[in-house]
Design a protein around this motif. Sequence first.
Motif, PDB file in Angstrom:
ATOM      1  N   GLU A   1       0.857  -1.186   0.000  1.00  0.00           N
ATOM      2  CA  GLU A   1       0.000   0.000   0.000  1.00  0.00           C
ATOM      3  C   GLU A   1       0.892   1.234   0.000  1.00  0.00           C
ATOM      4  N   MET A   2       0.561   2.223  -0.831  1.00  0.00           N
ATOM      5  CA  MET A   2       1.341   3.459  -0.841  1.00  0.00           C
ATOM      6  C   MET A   2       0.400   4.650  -0.722  1.00  0.00           C
ATOM      7  N   LEU A   3       0.791   5.601   0.139  1.00  0.00           N
ATOM      8  CA  LEU A   3       0.080   6.865   0.293  1.00  0.00           C
ATOM      9  C   LEU A   3       1.000   8.010  -0.104  1.00  0.00           C
ATOM     10  N   ALA A   4       0.412   9.085  -0.595  1.00  0.00           N
ATOM     11  CA  ALA A   4       1.161  10.292  -0.936  1.00  0.00           C
ATOM     12  C   ALA A   4       0.424  11.481  -0.334  1.00  0.00           C
ATOM     13  N   PRO A   5       0.653  11.772   0.973  1.00  0.00           N
ATOM     14  CA  PRO A   5      -0.109  12.822   1.658  1.00  0.00           C
ATOM     15  C   PRO A   5       0.082  14.213   1.074  1.00  0.00           C
ATOM     16  N   GLY A   6       1.239  14.492   0.468  1.00  0.00           N
ATOM     17  CA  GLY A   6       1.402  15.763  -0.217  1.00  0.00           C
ATOM     18  C   GLY A   6       2.047  16.867   0.578  1.00  0.00           C
ATOM     19  N   ASN A   7       2.147  16.725   1.899  1.00  0.00           N
ATOM     20  CA  ASN A   7       2.898  17.727   2.676  1.00  0.00           C
ATOM     21  C   ASN A   7       3.565  17.068   3.877  1.00  0.00           C
ATOM     22  N   LEU A   8       4.549  17.747   4.418  1.00  0.00           N
ATOM     23  CA  LEU A   8       5.403  17.169   5.448  1.00  0.00           C
ATOM     24  C   LEU A   8       4.650  16.915   6.747  1.00  0.00           C
ATOM     25  N   ILE A   9       3.774  17.808   7.124  1.00  0.00           N
ATOM     26  CA  ILE A   9       3.032  17.649   8.380  1.00  0.00           C
ATOM     27  C   ILE A   9       2.217  16.358   8.364  1.00  0.00           C
ATOM     28  N   LYS A  10       1.546  16.091   7.250  1.00  0.00           N
ATOM     29  CA  LYS A  10       0.733  14.875   7.157  1.00  0.00           C
ATOM     30  C   LYS A  10       1.607  13.620   7.191  1.00  0.00           C
ATOM     31  N   VAL A  11       2.799  13.701   6.610  1.00  0.00           N
ATOM     32  CA  VAL A  11       3.697  12.539   6.603  1.00  0.00           C
ATOM     33  C   VAL A  11       4.155  12.208   8.021  1.00  0.00           C
ATOM     34  N   VAL A  12       4.649  13.210   8.748  1.00  0.00           N
ATOM     35  CA  VAL A  12       5.158  12.920  10.103  1.00  0.00           C
ATOM     36  C   VAL A  12       4.011  12.541  11.046  1.00  0.00           C
ATOM     37  N   SER A  13       2.830  13.060  10.786  1.00  0.00           N
ATOM     38  CA  SER A  13       1.665  12.660  11.592  1.00  0.00           C
ATOM     39  C   SER A  13       1.359  11.183  11.385  1.00  0.00           C
ATOM     40  N   LEU A  14       1.480  10.718  10.147  1.00  0.00           N
ATOM     41  CA  LEU A  14       1.250   9.307   9.834  1.00  0.00           C
ATOM     42  C   LEU A  14       2.302   8.432  10.517  1.00  0.00           C
ATOM     43  N   LEU A  15       3.550   8.878  10.510  1.00  0.00           N
ATOM     44  CA  LEU A  15       4.623   8.116  11.156  1.00  0.00           C
ATOM     45  C   LEU A  15       4.406   8.013  12.659  1.00  0.00           C
ATOM     46  N   THR A  16       3.824   9.044  13.253  1.00  0.00           N
ATOM     47  CA  THR A  16       3.541   9.038  14.691  1.00  0.00           C
ATOM     48  C   THR A  16       2.327   8.176  15.010  1.00  0.00           C
ATOM     49  N   LYS A  17       1.313   8.252  14.156  1.00  0.00           N
ATOM     50  CA  LYS A  17       0.069   7.514  14.400  1.00  0.00           C
ATOM     51  C   LYS A  17       0.298   6.005  14.357  1.00  0.00           C
ATOM     52  N   GLU A  18       1.137   5.561  13.415  1.00  0.00           N
ATOM     53  CA  GLU A  18       1.429   4.129  13.281  1.00  0.00           C
ATOM     54  C   GLU A  18       2.951   3.934  13.221  1.00  0.00           C
ATOM     55  N   PRO A  19       3.629   4.068  14.355  1.00  0.00           N
ATOM     56  CA  PRO A  19       5.101   4.014  14.349  1.00  0.00           C
ATOM     57  C   PRO A  19       5.636   2.676  13.872  1.00  0.00           C
ATOM     58  N   GLY A  20       6.621   2.762  12.978  1.00  0.00           N
ATOM     59  CA  GLY A  20       7.258   1.550  12.469  1.00  0.00           C
ATOM     60  C   GLY A  20       6.502   0.840  11.370  1.00  0.00           C
ATOM     61  N   VAL A  21       5.315   1.312  11.032  1.00  0.00           N
ATOM     62  CA  VAL A  21       4.493   0.642  10.018  1.00  0.00           C
ATOM     63  C   VAL A  21       4.783   1.198   8.622  1.00  0.00           C
ATOM     64  N   TRP A  22       4.962   2.535   8.530  1.00  0.00           N
ATOM     65  CA  TRP A  22       5.097   3.188   7.230  1.00  0.00           C
ATOM     66  C   TRP A  22       6.562   3.457   6.918  1.00  0.00           C
ATOM     67  N   LEU A  23       6.978   3.098   5.702  1.00  0.00           N
ATOM     68  CA  LEU A  23       8.334   3.349   5.235  1.00  0.00           C
ATOM     69  C   LEU A  23       8.316   4.545   4.293  1.00  0.00           C
ATOM     70  N   PRO A  24       8.996   5.658   4.660  1.00  0.00           N
ATOM     71  CA  PRO A  24       9.076   6.794   3.735  1.00  0.00           C
ATOM     72  C   PRO A  24       9.886   6.422   2.493  1.00  0.00           C
TER      73      PRO A  24
END
Length: 464
Positions: free
Chosen positions: A9-32
């Motif tokens: 699965e790949m997401l493209a949030p489009g801005n930095l705030i949304k990316v780091v929020s995703l990394l915090t919400k599900e730590p270790g799950v999402w690979l940038p």
Amino acid sequence: MRSNPSDYEMLAPGNLIKVVSLLTKEPGVWLPIAGGTDVMVQYAAGRLPARKLVSIWNLPELRRIDVTESEISIGAGCTYTDLRKHEIVGREFPLLHSAARWTGGVANQNRGTIGGNIVNASPAADSLPALLAYDAELVLVSVRGERRVRYTGFHTGYKKTLLAIDELVQSVCLPRRFAGYFSHARKVGARNSQAISKVCIAALGRIANGVVENVHIALGSVTPVPLRMTRTEQTVRGRTIDADLLRSVRKAVFSEIQPIDDIRSTARYRVAVAGNLVADFLLRLNSEGAGIERVMNPILERWNRLSIGDAMQDILPCCGSRAWAQGMVARRPLADDAALLAASDEIWRSLAAADWMEAFNSHPRIGESRPSSAPAVSVEWSAQEQSKVEDADTRVKDALADANREYERRFNRIFIVCATGKSADEILKILQRRLTNDADTELHEAAEQQRQITQLRLKKWLQG
């Protein structure tokens, strides 16, 4: 085993705030993933463990290259093509420019990013020794805010770094103080580009009257991490480059590296080549480096001749710590502006917390004038640094005053920030974020801000 696209699965949030929020919400799950030059190799081989990918490609916050008087800040999403084409990188950071040319072919240079190379943490990466040689610092970002760390020490083991599970590398910062240095880069591999290094070197040096004043030497592919050769550097500084020194250097290199046998080369070969590369750098420094012209600033030349007491009083307003001023005076004579700025950083980082506190206490609170006991030049500099705060509306000034009081209650000292160029709103946001730090984190963040202030003030001081 071939990978099945439906497994990912790949997401493209489009801005930095949304990316780091995703990394915090599900730590270790999402690979940038940015350019994907390393990730796609793993995917094609069926060895990509991550199943959820978040795209950080072309995020505007990561594609900037900002140049200030004191440093260049390179966004982690900048490609090697970006680096090759940038005027300041080419002129002032030739080691990084060479590494950008060596990294893969044109297609890889168009996609591969400096941040990806850092986080991938390969000891054979071409750009990483250059970053070590240039005393790079990294800005790391998460929902908690930003933190700045020295690149030396960022790699803690093979494919391991100081990056927290919810952080991204936002930018790479290089100080602009190597204009008087001789630069040397060499890559030993099957080819100069489109081939992984067997051994590579990035080195800077400065020599005067046949004596080595300073060197920075970094090697790749000789330990589990890219290596700054600090013990070898100590062997060289203050010495004449002759046969005795070259013998000592080869021994120092041998003691400092930990090469391995692998598909590309043998440990024995790497030891021999590493010693040869460092020796070759020193020989070229001796023959070519002495011709690099350095003109001493007249302010620095005058300061070098002052008495110890007068020299301390003259430079003290740049920092506020007497231990720092004593250390700077003890380093005289300093050859040029770059040597002054480098000495300042080194001395500041070696000081005790009590000396840092003395420097902190030499500043006014943000939004307040300096007590009359301060040197006139310090009063003037503080006013210049906080000039944008004066234009703030009453609401923001009141909020700053409240936050300042809360900071002092919590940490028992005034809030320190490099205010130059920052608005009151920006400073308020930084202050509110730093109120969430623990005591040790905040002490070191304040120390980094003071280091930046000192660098800017030294540059003003050199202008007379």
